[in-house]
Design a protein around this motif. Sequence first.
Motif, PDB file in Angstrom:
ATOM      1  N   ARG A 129       0.844  -1.190   0.000  1.00 20.86           N
ATOM      2  CA  ARG A 129       0.000   0.000   0.000  1.00 20.86           C
ATOM      3  C   ARG A 129       0.885   1.247   0.000  1.00 20.86           C
ATOM      4  N   TRP A 130       0.392   2.306  -0.648  1.00 17.28           N
ATOM      5  CA  TRP A 130       1.125   3.567  -0.742  1.00 17.28           C
ATOM      6  C   TRP A 130       0.115   4.707  -0.800  1.00 17.28           C
ATOM      7  N   ASP A 131       0.364   5.756  -0.037  1.00 15.96           N
ATOM      8  CA  ASP A 131      -0.572   6.892  -0.040  1.00 15.96           C
ATOM      9  C   ASP A 131      -0.344   7.819  -1.230  1.00 15.96           C
ATOM     10  N   GLY A 132       0.598   7.477  -2.100  1.00 15.12           N
ATOM     11  CA  GLY A 132       0.873   8.276  -3.294  1.00 15.12           C
ATOM     12  C   GLY A 132       1.848   9.404  -3.047  1.00 15.12           C
ATOM     13  N   VAL A 133       2.239   9.590  -1.789  1.00 11.71           N
ATOM     14  CA  VAL A 133       3.142  10.691  -1.440  1.00 11.71           C
ATOM     15  C   VAL A 133       4.355  10.171  -0.686  1.00 11.71           C
ATOM     16  N   PHE A 134       4.136   9.640   0.494  1.00 10.95           N
ATOM     17  CA  PHE A 134       5.266   9.295   1.347  1.00 10.95           C
ATOM     18  C   PHE A 134       5.119   7.945   2.034  1.00 10.95           C
ATOM     19  N   TYR A 135       3.951   7.659   2.586  1.00  4.27           N
ATOM     20  CA  TYR A 135       3.804   6.488   3.443  1.00  4.27           C
ATOM     21  C   TYR A 135       3.632   5.210   2.622  1.00  4.27           C
ATOM     22  N   LYS A 136       4.423   4.194   2.944  1.00  4.07           N
ATOM     23  CA  LYS A 136       4.374   2.931   2.221  1.00  4.07           C
ATOM     24  C   LYS A 136       4.308   1.754   3.194  1.00  4.07           C
ATOM     25  N   ILE A 137       3.587   0.719   2.772  1.00  5.84           N
ATOM     26  CA  ILE A 137       3.548  -0.548   3.503  1.00  5.84           C
ATOM     27  C   ILE A 137       4.035  -1.628   2.548  1.00  5.84           C
TER      28      ILE A 137
END
Length: 278
Positions: A129-137
């Motif tokens: 998962r990725w918020d499209g900006v910074f945060y990734k799982i």
Amino acid sequence: TSWRLFASPQMPDCVIYGKDTIATYNLILEKYLQKKDTTEVDKLFGLSFRNGSSFNCWRGYQAIYKIENDSLFLVDIINCGELRNGKIDKVQSIEKIKSIFKDQFRDNKVYINWFDGYINFPLENKLLRWDGVFYKIFESEKVITITKGNVEKVEDIENYVDDPKRIDRRDKGKVSDLLFKKLKKVKWKNSNKFDCGTKYLITIDETGIVSKVRMLYSDQEIEEYYEKEEYNFCIDKMFNALKSLNFDIIKDKGKPISEDIYLEIWIEDNGKIENWTR
């Protein structure tokens, strides 16, 4: 500017862990700056830091941390891309750190004794998962638990539970299509002529089931455009159609999470349903 307002993917910070330098998407320095006076932060990280920065580095800098003797340290604040180019301006880095931490800067580093949280980085480059900006799982991660700057625990974590009896949801972009397939089997034409064609958010909870359906409008908009009976009919119809679905479980740092899936549908007068999700 809050990192949540960034409109484009951002360069990550880095952690030196053992012999490796690893990208991390944990905004540790920002958590410290949030506690400081806003005017002071703007002065330190204002236009002078962001001047000439690219769209993928709106902060204007990257931070480099190091885990040493089971403790977390800040060792550099660099201009964007310096690490990638292999040319760190150490003098400038020290000036930036001293301007923030002053006498906390000792032996060319700052002990991050104010930080409680996690540092995580991928074991495999399988983005979940990725918020499209910074945060990734990532599917597989190493998670380091930090308390007051000290390493409390190091774990290898799996963030995806692949159950053959459940529906695969690795690709979030495909989940709305799976939901729509289920909705296509429902009879939407009704004697009251209620129109359920609109935008929805569908919550898949920590256990992998659909736990909530809501329209993507404010309470005021719903009250203005929908009769209560029609609104309840549509929400109940959607929920009842989807509640039997069982999806694989997704985790973040090893803890199950819920997520909202956007879905827009259009329904013709004859009851034919179309997927308008973009």
